[in-house]
Design a protein around this motif. Structure first.
Motif, short mmCIF file in Angstrom:
data_model
loop_
_atom_site.label_atom_id
_atom_site.label_comp_id
_atom_site.label_asym_id
_atom_site.label_seq_id
_atom_site.Cartn_x
_atom_site.Cartn_y
_atom_site.Cartn_z
N ALA A 5 0.83 -1.20 0.00
CA ALA A 5 0.00 0.00 0.00
C ALA A 5 0.87 1.25 0.00
O ALA A 5 2.03 1.21 0.37
N LYS A 6 0.31 2.35 -0.42
CA LYS A 6 1.04 3.62 -0.40
C LYS A 6 1.36 3.99 1.03
O LYS A 6 0.54 3.87 1.92
N ALA A 7 2.60 4.46 1.24
CA ALA A 7 3.04 4.79 2.58
C ALA A 7 2.20 5.91 3.18
O ALA A 7 1.86 6.87 2.51
N ALA A 8 1.87 5.77 4.45
CA ALA A 8 1.13 6.81 5.14
C ALA A 8 2.06 7.95 5.49
O ALA A 8 3.25 7.75 5.70
N PRO A 9 1.57 9.17 5.53
CA PRO A 9 2.44 10.29 5.89
C PRO A 9 2.97 10.12 7.31
O PRO A 9 2.29 9.56 8.17
N ALA A 10 4.19 10.62 7.52
CA ALA A 10 4.78 10.53 8.85
C ALA A 10 3.96 11.34 9.84
O ALA A 10 3.37 12.36 9.52
N ARG A 11 3.96 10.85 11.09
CA ARG A 11 3.30 11.52 12.19
C ARG A 11 1.83 11.84 11.88
O ARG A 11 1.34 12.95 12.08
N ALA A 12 1.14 10.84 11.32
CA ALA A 12 -0.27 11.05 10.99
C ALA A 12 -1.07 11.36 12.26
O ALA A 12 -0.89 10.74 13.28
N ARG A 13 -1.96 12.34 12.17
CA ARG A 13 -2.76 12.74 13.32
C ARG A 13 -3.99 11.86 13.43
O ARG A 13 -4.55 11.41 12.45
N SER A 88 15.82 -5.58 1.22
CA SER A 88 15.80 -4.12 1.42
C SER A 88 15.35 -3.71 2.82
O SER A 88 15.43 -2.54 3.18
N ASP A 89 14.87 -4.66 3.62
CA ASP A 89 14.41 -4.33 4.97
C ASP A 89 15.60 -4.18 5.92
O ASP A 89 16.66 -4.77 5.71
N TYR A 90 15.40 -3.39 6.96
CA TYR A 90 16.47 -3.09 7.90
C TYR A 90 16.37 -3.95 9.16
O TYR A 90 15.28 -4.32 9.58
N LEU A 91 17.53 -4.23 9.74
CA LEU A 91 17.58 -5.02 10.96
C LEU A 91 18.47 -4.35 11.99
O LEU A 91 19.60 -3.96 11.69
N PHE A 92 17.95 -4.21 13.20
CA PHE A 92 18.72 -3.75 14.36
C PHE A 92 18.73 -4.90 15.37
O PHE A 92 17.69 -5.51 15.62
N THR A 93 19.88 -5.17 15.95
CA THR A 93 19.97 -6.29 16.88
C THR A 93 20.65 -5.88 18.18
O THR A 93 21.16 -4.77 18.30
N LYS A 163 10.16 9.31 4.21
CA LYS A 163 10.56 9.26 2.81
C LYS A 163 9.53 8.58 1.92
O LYS A 163 9.64 8.62 0.69
N GLY A 164 8.58 7.90 2.54
CA GLY A 164 7.54 7.22 1.75
C GLY A 164 7.98 5.90 1.16
O GLY A 164 7.41 5.44 0.18
N GLY A 165 8.98 5.25 1.77
CA GLY A 165 9.45 3.97 1.27
C GLY A 165 8.57 2.82 1.71
O GLY A 165 7.65 2.99 2.52
N ASP A 166 8.86 1.62 1.20
CA ASP A 166 8.07 0.45 1.59
C ASP A 166 8.90 -0.53 2.41
O ASP A 166 8.49 -1.68 2.62
N GLU A 167 10.07 -0.09 2.89
CA GLU A 167 10.89 -0.96 3.73
C GLU A 167 10.26 -1.11 5.12
O GLU A 167 9.49 -0.27 5.57
N ARG A 255 4.40 -3.33 6.55
CA ARG A 255 4.69 -2.83 5.21
C ARG A 255 3.45 -2.23 4.52
O ARG A 255 3.51 -1.15 3.95
N SER A 256 2.35 -2.96 4.58
CA SER A 256 1.17 -2.54 3.82
C SER A 256 0.28 -1.56 4.58
O SER A 256 -0.33 -0.68 3.97
N GLU A 257 0.20 -1.72 5.91
CA GLU A 257 -0.69 -0.87 6.70
C GLU A 257 0.05 0.21 7.47
O GLU A 257 -0.58 1.04 8.13
N ARG A 258 1.39 0.16 7.46
CA ARG A 258 2.21 1.12 8.20
C ARG A 258 1.86 1.10 9.67
O ARG A 258 1.71 2.14 10.32
N LYS A 259 1.75 -0.10 10.22
CA LYS A 259 1.43 -0.28 11.64
C LYS A 259 2.55 -1.08 12.30
O LYS A 259 2.99 -2.10 11.76
N PRO A 260 2.98 -0.67 13.49
CA PRO A 260 4.00 -1.45 14.20
C PRO A 260 3.41 -2.72 14.79
O PRO A 260 2.19 -2.86 14.91
#
Length: 367
Positions: A5-13, A88-93, A163-167, A255-260
């Motif tokens: 899905a299209k990325a949601a804008p940052a800090r959506a109210r 293309s996805d990021y990983l922090f460990t 940035k509107g990415g899909d990562e 990725r698709s819903e921009r939800k953690p």
């Protein structure tokens, strides 16, 4: 795979009170991968096991300095989580990250060389066991401070959203991290701003030597996502396909819903907290139970019973993987240590005027 899905804008109210509180997402039953995929997962798990065993040996030989924390017993969790990510996805460990580097596709030779502190290592010999980093593989660091990676991963997810990415950003941590302030602050921000982050708690039952039951008022750690109305789930971390399927659900939601998402994997470690920990806090019965739950032995038996991998084939695969690890150790042994002249090369990301580059034995003022 679902269309992104299209990325949601940052800090959506949002309007307060419009979200439905959620505690957990049902974990789908494990699917049945084809035989080739299963053998591939088993090989990755075997590589991690043999690599970590060799690392433990090298530590006792004083070839690895500092601290060294191993993924022994967590191989199914490591491989399952990494199978759910795109390159293309990021990983922090955290600091128990050797297996994640291997499963992310970083060569065993470069990982072992880093453990040895050699210039051919993945962090050029300056990171060591706890600080593997490879921007090309999008492994953005192992972190020695408990929970230090969690705010950074949240910030990376904000950057992706901005940035509107899909990562997707995946951040894994131990069970002890779920009690610190940065964990709660990060989950709160991620939920508030709809960030594409998957937080994974690797619950091996012990924060160093203290059981989760004795340190957590709510020992089912995935339930902590409910405080932030965040989808969450718990999965058997000894089953590679169950972990993969649960992680895929979390990743694709992010990725698709921009939800953690908060995922907890139950992944008992076979040894102590670090190489030097004899784990005397475990009873004989506990040790026997851990041995019986070994995910590598469990998968080997399942593959043999299913006619996917015979005993002879398994021995051949083991010999192949052992040779790969031996070659990685030889590469590390033969690699040079970093030059002393490079000591300050990575102090700052960009040049800083007036930066002090004096070595301890150098005079304060030049004549």
């Amino acid at each position: 795979m679902a269309e992104t899905a299209k990325a949601a804008p940052a800090r959506a109210r949002r309007t307060r009170g419009t979200k439905t509180p959620r505690v957990s997402t049902p974990v789908p039953p494990p699917t049945s991968p084809d035989a080739e995929t299963l053998v591939g997962y088993y090989r990755q798990m075997l590589l991690i096991r043999r690599f970590e065993e060799r690392a433990a040996r090298a530590y006792t030989e004083a070839k690895i300095g500092g601290y060294c924390h191993l993924n022994l017993g967590e191989e199914a969790t490591v491989v399952g989580l990494m199978a759910a990510l795109r390159p293309s996805d990021y990983l922090f460990t955290n600091y128990r990250e050797h297996g994640y580097a291997l499963a992310k596709g970083i060569g065993a030779d470069r990982v072992m060389a880093e453990l040895y502190g050699r210039s051919t290592g993945v962090s050029k010999g300056w990171g060591g066991s706890m600080h593997l980093f490879d921007a090309d593989a999008r492994l953005l660091g192992g972190y020695g401070i408990v929970g230090g990676q969690v705010p950074l991963a949240t910030g990376a997810a904000l950057a992706v959203s901005y940035k509107g990415g899909d990562e997707v950003v995946m951040c894994h941590m131990g069970d002890g991290t779920a009690a610190i302030g940065a964990f709660h602050e990060s989950l709160n921000i991620a939920a508030l701003w709809d960030l594409p982050a998957v937080f994974v708690v690797i619950n091996n039952g012990l924060g160093m030597g203290t059981t989760v039951e004795n340190s957590a008022a709510e020992p089912e750690l995935y339930r902590r996502g409910a405080a932030y109305r965040m989808e969450s789930a718990r999965v058997d971390g000894t089953d590679v396909t169950a972990v993969r399927d649960a992680a895929r659900l979390a990743v694709e939601r992010a990725r698709s819903e921009r939800k953690p998402y908060l995922l907890e994997t139950m992944s008992p470690r076979l040894k102590g907290h670090s190489v030097v920990d004899p784990a005397r806090y475990r009873s004989k019965e506990e040790k026997e139970a851990l041995k019986a739950a070994d995910p590598l032995a469990r998968m080997a038996l399942e593959l043999e019973e299913a006619g996917v991998l015979s005993h002879d084939d398994r021995d051949k695969l083991d010999a192949e993987v052992t040779a790969e690890v031996d070659a990685a150790a030889a590469f590390a042994d033969e690699s040079p240590a970093p030059e002393v002249s490079t000591l300050f090369d990575y102090t700052y990301a960009t040049p800083v005027p007036g930066e002090l580059r004096r070595l301890p034995a150098d005079p304060v003022f030049s004549s």
